[in-house]
Motif scaffolding. Sequence first.
Motif, PDB file in Angstrom:
ATOM      1  N   SER A  36       0.831  -1.208   0.000  1.00  0.00           N
ATOM      2  CA  SER A  36       0.000   0.000   0.000  1.00  0.00           C
ATOM      3  C   SER A  36       0.866   1.260   0.000  1.00  0.00           C
ATOM      4  O   SER A  36       0.601   2.207  -0.741  1.00  0.00           O
ATOM      5  N   LYS A  37       1.905   1.271   0.797  1.00  0.00           N
ATOM      6  CA  LYS A  37       2.800   2.439   0.844  1.00  0.00           C
ATOM      7  C   LYS A  37       3.500   2.648  -0.492  1.00  0.00           C
ATOM      8  O   LYS A  37       3.640   3.783  -0.954  1.00  0.00           O
ATOM      9  N   GLU A  38       3.964   1.563  -1.113  1.00  0.00           N
ATOM     10  CA  GLU A  38       4.662   1.683  -2.395  1.00  0.00           C
ATOM     11  C   GLU A  38       3.719   2.153  -3.497  1.00  0.00           C
ATOM     12  O   GLU A  38       4.108   2.940  -4.359  1.00  0.00           O
ATOM     13  N   LEU A  39       2.474   1.674  -3.491  1.00  0.00           N
ATOM     14  CA  LEU A  39       1.526   2.096  -4.513  1.00  0.00           C
ATOM     15  C   LEU A  39       1.189   3.576  -4.400  1.00  0.00           C
ATOM     16  O   LEU A  39       0.889   4.225  -5.403  1.00  0.00           O
ATOM     17  N   LYS A  40       1.236   4.126  -3.203  1.00  0.00           N
ATOM     18  CA  LYS A  40       0.988   5.551  -3.029  1.00  0.00           C
ATOM     19  C   LYS A  40       2.119   6.393  -3.614  1.00  0.00           C
ATOM     20  O   LYS A  40       1.918   7.550  -3.983  1.00  0.00           O
ATOM     21  N   LYS A  41       3.316   5.811  -3.732  1.00  0.00           N
ATOM     22  CA  LYS A  41       4.462   6.523  -4.301  1.00  0.00           C
ATOM     23  C   LYS A  41       4.455   6.500  -5.832  1.00  0.00           C
ATOM     24  O   LYS A  41       5.179   7.259  -6.456  1.00  0.00           O
ATOM     25  N   CYS A  42       3.656   5.612  -6.435  1.00  0.00           N
ATOM     26  CA  CYS A  42       3.659   5.439  -7.887  1.00  0.00           C
ATOM     27  C   CYS A  42       3.109   6.665  -8.599  1.00  0.00           C
ATOM     28  O   CYS A  42       2.238   7.360  -8.087  1.00  0.00           O
ATOM     29  N   ALA A  43       3.618   6.884  -9.799  1.00  0.00           N
ATOM     30  CA  ALA A  43       3.084   7.931 -10.668  1.00  0.00           C
ATOM     31  C   ALA A  43       2.104   7.257 -11.620  1.00  0.00           C
ATOM     32  O   ALA A  43       2.503   6.520 -12.515  1.00  0.00           O
ATOM     33  N   TRP A  44       0.821   7.499 -11.420  1.00  0.00           N
ATOM     34  CA  TRP A  44      -0.203   6.862 -12.235  1.00  0.00           C
ATOM     35  C   TRP A  44      -0.383   7.640 -13.528  1.00  0.00           C
ATOM     36  O   TRP A  44      -0.190   8.857 -13.563  1.00  0.00           O
ATOM     37  N   PRO A  45      -0.768   6.970 -14.626  1.00  0.00           N
ATOM     38  CA  PRO A  45      -0.836   7.638 -15.941  1.00  0.00           C
ATOM     39  C   PRO A  45      -2.097   8.461 -16.141  1.00  0.00           C
ATOM     40  O   PRO A  45      -2.529   8.646 -17.246  1.00  0.00           O
TER      41      PRO A  45
END
Length: 96
Positions: A36-45
Amino acid sequence: MSTWIAVAIGAIVVGALGWVWARYRKRTATFLTEVSKELKKCAWPWDPQQKGARRYRELIDSTVVVSISSVLLAAVVTLADFLLVRVVGFVTRLHL
């Protein structure tokens, strides 16, 4: 498969999942928290404020490009196969 066999298999699967959850609950919870923490860091398209199909414009465009590329590649491979069968048939006089 009779119903009682399906129920027995379902009970075994549920029991196995329960055992795995009980045994690895802490590790699983830690893993899911980290994911969950890593997905919050992602840059979504897409822009999170956009709604509807505009939100997925890049995804739709990429899907169209991949689909067209796949069809073109399939056509090239089919043509190459057809030509090679004809050439080999002519050379070996098998006339397939």
